[in-house]
Structure formats: structure tokens, C-alpha cells
Design a protein around this motif. Structure first.
Motif, PDB file in Angstrom:
ATOM      1  N   PHE A   9       8.480 -13.602   6.053  1.00 44.95           N
ATOM      2  CA  PHE A   9       9.343 -14.742   5.756  1.00 44.95           C
ATOM      3  C   PHE A   9      10.311 -14.401   4.627  1.00 44.95           C
ATOM      4  O   PHE A   9      11.518 -14.654   4.722  1.00 44.95           O
ATOM      5  N   LEU A  10       9.806 -13.812   3.556  1.00 45.31           N
ATOM      6  CA  LEU A  10      10.662 -13.492   2.418  1.00 45.31           C
ATOM      7  C   LEU A  10      11.677 -12.411   2.783  1.00 45.31           C
ATOM      8  O   LEU A  10      12.838 -12.468   2.334  1.00 45.31           O
ATOM      9  N   ALA A  11      11.270 -11.437   3.590  1.00 39.53           N
ATOM     10  CA  ALA A  11      12.201 -10.391   4.011  1.00 39.53           C
ATOM     11  C   ALA A  11      13.328 -10.982   4.851  1.00 39.53           C
ATOM     12  O   ALA A  11      14.500 -10.633   4.694  1.00 39.53           O
ATOM     13  N   ALA A  12      12.974 -11.908   5.756  1.00 42.06           N
ATOM     14  CA  ALA A  12      13.986 -12.546   6.587  1.00 42.06           C
ATOM     15  C   ALA A  12      14.948 -13.380   5.745  1.00 42.06           C
ATOM     16  O   ALA A  12      16.156 -13.412   5.997  1.00 42.06           O
ATOM     17  N   SER A  13      14.437 -14.039   4.716  1.00 37.44           N
ATOM     18  CA  SER A  13      15.282 -14.860   3.856  1.00 37.44           C
ATOM     19  C   SER A  13      16.239 -14.014   3.021  1.00 37.44           C
ATOM     20  O   SER A  13      17.271 -14.503   2.570  1.00 37.44           O
ATOM     21  N   LEU A  14      15.897 -12.742   2.817  1.00 35.19           N
ATOM     22  CA  LEU A  14      16.766 -11.832   2.065  1.00 35.19           C
ATOM     23  C   LEU A  14      17.781 -11.131   2.966  1.00 35.19           C
ATOM     24  O   LEU A  14      18.573 -10.315   2.494  1.00 35.19           O
ATOM     25  N   GLY A  15      17.757 -11.433   4.261  1.00 34.05           N
ATOM     26  CA  GLY A  15      18.740 -10.873   5.171  1.00 34.05           C
ATOM     27  C   GLY A  15      18.363  -9.536   5.758  1.00 34.05           C
ATOM     28  O   GLY A  15      19.217  -8.844   6.316  1.00 34.05           O
ATOM     29  N   ILE A  16      17.103  -9.137   5.646  1.00 34.70           N
ATOM     30  CA  ILE A  16      16.661  -7.875   6.239  1.00 34.70           C
ATOM     31  C   ILE A  16      16.586  -8.044   7.755  1.00 34.70           C
ATOM     32  O   ILE A  16      16.125  -9.074   8.251  1.00 34.70           O
ATOM     33  N   SER A  17      17.048  -7.046   8.497  1.00 31.33           N
ATOM     34  CA  SER A  17      17.164  -7.168   9.949  1.00 31.33           C
ATOM     35  C   SER A  17      15.791  -7.357  10.603  1.00 31.33           C
ATOM     36  O   SER A  17      14.787  -6.836  10.113  1.00 31.33           O
ATOM     37  N   PRO A  18      15.741  -8.084  11.724  1.00 28.19           N
ATOM     38  CA  PRO A  18      14.476  -8.299  12.435  1.00 28.19           C
ATOM     39  C   PRO A  18      13.799  -6.997  12.855  1.00 28.19           C
ATOM     40  O   PRO A  18      12.581  -6.896  12.838  1.00 28.19           O
ATOM     41  N   LEU A  19      14.588  -5.977  13.255  1.00 25.08           N
ATOM     42  CA  LEU A  19      13.998  -4.710  13.674  1.00 25.08           C
ATOM     43  C   LEU A  19      13.202  -4.073  12.537  1.00 25.08           C
ATOM     44  O   LEU A  19      12.078  -3.612  12.714  1.00 25.08           O
ATOM     45  N   VAL A  20      13.807  -4.060  11.346  1.00 24.56           N
ATOM     46  CA  VAL A  20      13.150  -3.453  10.192  1.00 24.56           C
ATOM     47  C   VAL A  20      11.889  -4.233   9.829  1.00 24.56           C
ATOM     48  O   VAL A  20      10.856  -3.652   9.493  1.00 24.56           O
ATOM     49  N   ILE A  21      11.961  -5.559   9.893  1.00 21.63           N
ATOM     50  CA  ILE A  21      10.780  -6.380   9.606  1.00 21.63           C
ATOM     51  C   ILE A  21       9.650  -6.059  10.580  1.00 21.63           C
ATOM     52  O   ILE A  21       8.493  -5.892  10.193  1.00 21.63           O
ATOM     53  N   GLY A  22       9.998  -5.940  11.868  1.00 19.44           N
ATOM     54  CA  GLY A  22       8.970  -5.683  12.871  1.00 19.44           C
ATOM     55  C   GLY A  22       8.325  -4.321  12.746  1.00 19.44           C
ATOM     56  O   GLY A  22       7.108  -4.185  12.863  1.00 19.44           O
ATOM     57  N   LEU A  23       9.144  -3.282  12.489  1.00 18.41           N
ATOM     58  CA  LEU A  23       8.627  -1.913  12.463  1.00 18.41           C
ATOM     59  C   LEU A  23       8.020  -1.511  11.125  1.00 18.41           C
ATOM     60  O   LEU A  23       7.313  -0.512  11.051  1.00 18.41           O
ATOM     61  N   THR A  24       8.319  -2.257  10.070  1.00 16.37           N
ATOM     62  CA  THR A  24       7.783  -1.883   8.759  1.00 16.37           C
ATOM     63  C   THR A  24       6.772  -2.911   8.264  1.00 16.37           C
ATOM     64  O   THR A  24       5.577  -2.632   8.200  1.00 16.37           O
ATOM     65  N   ILE A  25       7.233  -4.106   7.942  1.00 17.28           N
ATOM     66  CA  ILE A  25       6.356  -5.096   7.326  1.00 17.28           C
ATOM     67  C   ILE A  25       5.232  -5.519   8.262  1.00 17.28           C
ATOM     68  O   ILE A  25       4.065  -5.596   7.866  1.00 17.28           O
ATOM     69  N   VAL A  26       5.561  -5.778   9.530  1.00 14.24           N
ATOM     70  CA  VAL A  26       4.530  -6.228  10.467  1.00 14.24           C
ATOM     71  C   VAL A  26       3.541  -5.094  10.776  1.00 14.24           C
ATOM     72  O   VAL A  26       2.320  -5.256  10.649  1.00 14.24           O
ATOM     73  N   ALA A  27       4.073  -3.914  11.164  1.00 23.37           N
ATOM     74  CA  ALA A  27       3.190  -2.795  11.506  1.00 23.37           C
ATOM     75  C   ALA A  27       2.407  -2.316  10.290  1.00 23.37           C
ATOM     76  O   ALA A  27       1.204  -2.064  10.367  1.00 23.37           O
ATOM     77  N   TYR A  28       3.089  -2.196   9.145  1.00 30.35           N
ATOM     78  CA  TYR A  28       2.411  -1.709   7.948  1.00 30.35           C
ATOM     79  C   TYR A  28       1.483  -2.769   7.359  1.00 30.35           C
ATOM     80  O   TYR A  28       0.429  -2.457   6.812  1.00 30.35           O
ATOM     81  N   GLY A  29       1.902  -4.017   7.480  1.00 34.24           N
ATOM     82  CA  GLY A  29       1.065  -5.091   6.936  1.00 34.24           C
ATOM     83  C   GLY A  29      -0.272  -5.205   7.637  1.00 34.24           C
ATOM     84  O   GLY A  29      -1.292  -5.475   6.999  1.00 34.24           O
ATOM     85  N   THR A  30      -0.295  -4.955   8.953  1.00 35.58           N
ATOM     86  CA  THR A  30      -1.565  -5.013   9.666  1.00 35.58           C
ATOM     87  C   THR A  30      -2.474  -3.841   9.294  1.00 35.58           C
ATOM     88  O   THR A  30      -3.670  -3.860   9.608  1.00 35.58           O
ATOM     89  N   SER A  31      -1.902  -2.821   8.634  1.00 36.66           N
ATOM     90  CA  SER A  31      -2.707  -1.695   8.145  1.00 36.66           C
ATOM     91  C   SER A  31      -3.148  -1.876   6.702  1.00 36.66           C
ATOM     92  O   SER A  31      -3.780  -0.973   6.140  1.00 36.66           O
ATOM     93  N   SER A  32      -2.812  -3.004   6.091  1.00 37.87           N
ATOM     94  CA  SER A  32      -3.175  -3.223   4.692  1.00 37.87           C
ATOM     95  C   SER A  32      -4.693  -3.217   4.455  1.00 37.87           C
ATOM     96  O   SER A  32      -5.130  -2.777   3.385  1.00 37.87           O
ATOM     97  N   PRO A  33      -5.538  -3.658   5.411  1.00 43.27           N
ATOM     98  CA  PRO A  33      -6.984  -3.515   5.178  1.00 43.27           C
ATOM     99  C   PRO A  33      -7.405  -2.064   5.027  1.00 43.27           C
ATOM    100  O   PRO A  33      -8.248  -1.739   4.185  1.00 43.27           O
ATOM    101  N   GLU A  34      -6.840  -1.170   5.873  1.00 42.82           N
ATOM    102  CA  GLU A  34      -7.160   0.249   5.734  1.00 42.82           C
ATOM    103  C   GLU A  34      -6.750   0.770   4.357  1.00 42.82           C
ATOM    104  O   GLU A  34      -7.472   1.572   3.746  1.00 42.82           O
ATOM    105  N   MET A  35      -5.587   0.331   3.892  1.00 39.26           N
ATOM    106  CA  MET A  35      -5.119   0.755   2.577  1.00 39.26           C
ATOM    107  C   MET A  35      -6.068   0.287   1.482  1.00 39.26           C
ATOM    108  O   MET A  35      -6.441   1.058   0.579  1.00 39.26           O
ATOM    109  N   ALA A  36      -6.484  -0.972   1.554  1.00 40.64           N
ATOM    110  CA  ALA A  36      -7.383  -1.522   0.531  1.00 40.64           C
ATOM    111  C   ALA A  36      -8.715  -0.779   0.519  1.00 40.64           C
ATOM    112  O   ALA A  36      -9.246  -0.442  -0.547  1.00 40.64           O
ATOM    113  N   VAL A  37      -9.258  -0.504   1.708  1.00 36.47           N
ATOM    114  CA  VAL A  37     -10.535   0.204   1.796  1.00 36.47           C
ATOM    115  C   VAL A  37     -10.394   1.635   1.296  1.00 36.47           C
ATOM    116  O   VAL A  37     -11.261   2.149   0.576  1.00 36.47           O
ATOM    117  N   ALA A  38      -9.293   2.303   1.643  1.00 39.70           N
ATOM    118  CA  ALA A  38      -9.096   3.689   1.230  1.00 39.70           C
ATOM    119  C   ALA A  38      -9.023   3.804  -0.291  1.00 39.70           C
ATOM    120  O   ALA A  38      -9.659   4.686  -0.894  1.00 39.70           O
TER     121      ALA A  38
END
Length: 358
Positions: free
Chosen positions: A29-58
Motif C-alpha cells: 500500500f505504501l509503495a503504491a502511494s509513493l508512485g512505485i509501478s505495479p510491476l516492481v511492487i509485484g516482483l519485489t515487495i510481494v515476492a520478497y515479503g512472502t519470504s520474510s519468515p525465512e529471513m526472520a528464521v535465518a
């Protein structure tokens, strides 16, 4: 088994999933409000965000000297992502594979998986190895941002991440709170998950690597599973594939890289991981190419093949960890019958598909 430890494990998994959901939604939501393109949001924040549990555990397991869990979690998650998440999604509905994934993301995923095995041959993924992985992840992300800014996405799966305007202060604070709250839940959930899974491993006599490859890997992959399966059922089938491939790249480049950087002695790589688990991960990533090339679609029978192989892989881990007498027979059947037949079938299907395309 101590029910308190089991409850702590389940609670940790729940906190990881809820925390990842809050982090992804708030950040998107915040990325979209800052004008970041939908493609970048989908390939970075969404894909990377779903990996945040792995990051926390690592990070948590690296700091506490339980780096075997970190490596097992990453390798196990990447295997689970392809075999189970893509498999179940394809069983629900055949998946469309974008050409960009075949030309760019899948080769990158294969290359970075091979690099991980190369780094692990000396028995340790040290800080310098971690720095190389993280730098590679940063370069890849910058490339995605530049490419996305030049070619705005019109693909269906990113419609809900359209650029937003006239955002109120309340909406900003609400989504900032989601990000911070999600991060806090990830930290707490990862701590409980690492502590409880270590206790279970000691109780039942299974190595931390096996626990990381199975229980922890499945638990931290739940956000990817939920995202891909729900996207498939909603008809947004290409996001299911993109989310898995993007998450796998992030798991190695950022999660493993940062884990190696923060671990005091680096991340040890056992002989079992070098001799079996890492090669299995590499073989699975390479198998994506012929399967994706068959008409740019993952069919239901290929999804069933993926899921069946995950069942076989998990069975092997259990038999190996318990020293069961049937391990030798099971291994011979897989090596001499099942795997050769699979390779032959995929080769015939791929050649036939490429011939038709020509």
C-alpha cells in the motif's frame, strides 16, 4: 513430546504467517502511494515479503548458533515452493508461465543455486560468500526496478497494486502500523519456531538440518502457498509462478546471504547437504525449464509429478534420519526406476513441444 513445546511451534508458525501478511499488505500500500509501478511492487515487495519468515528464521538461528536450521530452512523452502506450491496450484488449474520467467528468472534461480553448492564445498558459507550473494540480490532487484520503470505492467495479477493518490494521514499510519506490527510478529514467531524446533529435534533424535528441511521449511513457506493457491483460484495464474521463482531467488541471495553475514562463524554446510539436499534443490530448479517450456503452461499431470516427488523426498528424509532398513530399497527404486522414467518422459515432452513451436 512436551505439549508446551509443540504449542510454541504452532504459535510460532501462526505468528510468521500473520506477520508476513501484515508486512506485505502494509508495504504494498505504501509503495503504491509513493508512485512505485505495479510491476516492481509485484516482483519485489510481494515476492520478497512472502519470504520474510525465512529471513526472520535465518537471522534468529544464525545469531543463536543454530545455523543448520537456517540452511535447512532455505533449501527446504525452495524445494517446497516448487514441488508443493506450484504442484498444488497446477492441480487446481493449469498455470501460465510468462516468457520473462523462462528467459531471465529461471536461469538466475538455477545459477544462484549452483553458486550455493559451489560455496558450500568447503563446508562453510562464510561472510564473504554472503556478501557476494547479497550484492547479487541487490543488482537483480535494481534491474527489476529499472526494467519496471521503463515498461509499466498491465498484467492482471498486479491490478490490485495500482498507483494510489490522495492518501490520508490515517491510511498512512494504519499501513505503517501494519508493517511495524508484522515485523514484530515475524521476530517473535521466528524465535519461538527456532527454539521449539530445536527442542523437538533433540527429543526425537533428528538433526536440526532435517527439522529445517521439513517442519520449519513448510511453516515459513505458508505465505507463498497461500498467495499462489489463492491467486490460481482467482484466475491470476501467472502470479503463482512468479511468486515462487522470485521468492526462491530472494531466499538464496538475501536470506542465505544475510544469514551468513550475521552468523559469527558463518553457516556450516554438512556432508548430507552437499551430497543430497543441495543437489536435489538444483535438480528441481533445472527441471523447471523443460516443464515451463512445454507450451508455457504447467499442466495438471506435471503438478501431480511435482507433488509426488515432494512426498518421495520427504519419505527419504524420514527413512534417512531414522536409519530405517527400507532406505536402501527405496533409494534404489528412485534412482533406477522412477527418476530415469521421469527424465525420459520430460525429454520426450519437451522435444515434442519445441518441435511443434518450430
Amino acid at each position: 513430546m512436551d505439549f508446551f513445546v509443540l504449542g510454541k511451534l504452532l504459535a510460532g508458525l501462526v505468528l510468521l504467517v500473520v506477520g508476513a501478511e501484515g508486512l506485505v499488505n502494509g508495504a504494498s500500500f505504501l509503495a503504491a502511494s509513493l508512485g512505485i509501478s505495479p510491476l516492481v511492487i509485484g516482483l519485489t515487495i510481494v515476492a520478497y515479503g512472502t519470504s520474510s519468515p525465512e529471513m526472520a528464521v535465518a537471522i534468529q538461528s544464525s545469531f543463536t548458533g543454530q545455523a543448520d536450521i537456517a540452511l535447512g530452512n532455505i533449501v527446504g523452502s525452495n524445494i517446497f515452493n516448487v514441488l508443493v506450491i506450484l504442484g498444488l496450484s497446477a492441480l487446481a488449474m493449469p498455470l501460465i508461465v510468462a516468457q520473462q520467467l523462462i528467459r531471465l528468472e529461471v536461469p538466475i534461480m538455477i545459477g544462484i543455486s549452483l553458486l550455493t553448492l559451489l560455496f558450500g564445498f568447503d563446508g562453510l558459507i562464510n561472510r564473504s560468500d554472503g556478501v557476494i550473494l547479497v550484492i547479487g540480490g541487490i543488482i537483480y532487484t535494481i534491474f527489476l526496478i529499472v526494467k519496471g520503470s521503463k515498461q509499466p505492467s498491465e498484467e492482471k495479477e498486479y491490478e490490485k497494486y495500482t498507483v494510489l493518490e490522495d492518501i490520508s494521514v490515517f491510511q498512512w499510519m494504519k499501513n505503517l502500523g501494519l508493517m511495524l506490527g508484522g515485523t514484530g510478529l515475524l521476530i517473535l514467531g521466528s524465535r519461538w519456531l527456532v527454539e521449539s524446533s530445536t527442542s523437538i529435534a533433540l527429543t526425537i533424535g533428528v538433526s536440526e538440518l532435517v527439522i529445517g528441511l521439513t517442519i520449519v521449511a513448510v511453516g515459513t513457506s505458508l505465505p507463498e502457498l497461500a498467495t499462489s493457491v489463492m491467486a490460481t483460484l482467482k484466475g491470476e495464474r501467472d502470479i503463482a509462478v512468479g511468486n515462487v521463482i522470485g521468492s526462491n531467488i530472494f531466499n538464496i541471495s538475501a536470506v542465505l546471504g544475510i544469514g551468513a553475514m550475521v552468523s559469527p562463524q558463518g553457516i556450516p554446510v554438512s556432508n548430507a547437504a552437499i551430497g543430497f539436499d543441495l543437489p536435489v534443490m538444483i535438480a528441481i530448479t533445472i527441471s523447471c525449464l523443460p516443464i515451463f517450456l512445454t507450451g508455457n503452461v504447467i499442466d495438471r499431470w506435471e503438478g501431480l509429478l511435482f507433488v509426488s516427488y515432494y512426498i518421495a523426498y520427504t519419505t527419504y528424509l524420514i527413512l534417512r534420519s531414522t536409519g530405517h532398513d527400507s532406505l536402501h530399497i527405496f533409494s534404489n527404486i528412485m534412482l533406477l526406476v522412477v527418476i530415469p522414467l521421469t527424465v525420459l518422459t520430460l525429454t520426450i515432452v519437451t522435444v515434442n513441444s519445441l518441435w511443434k513451436q518450430r
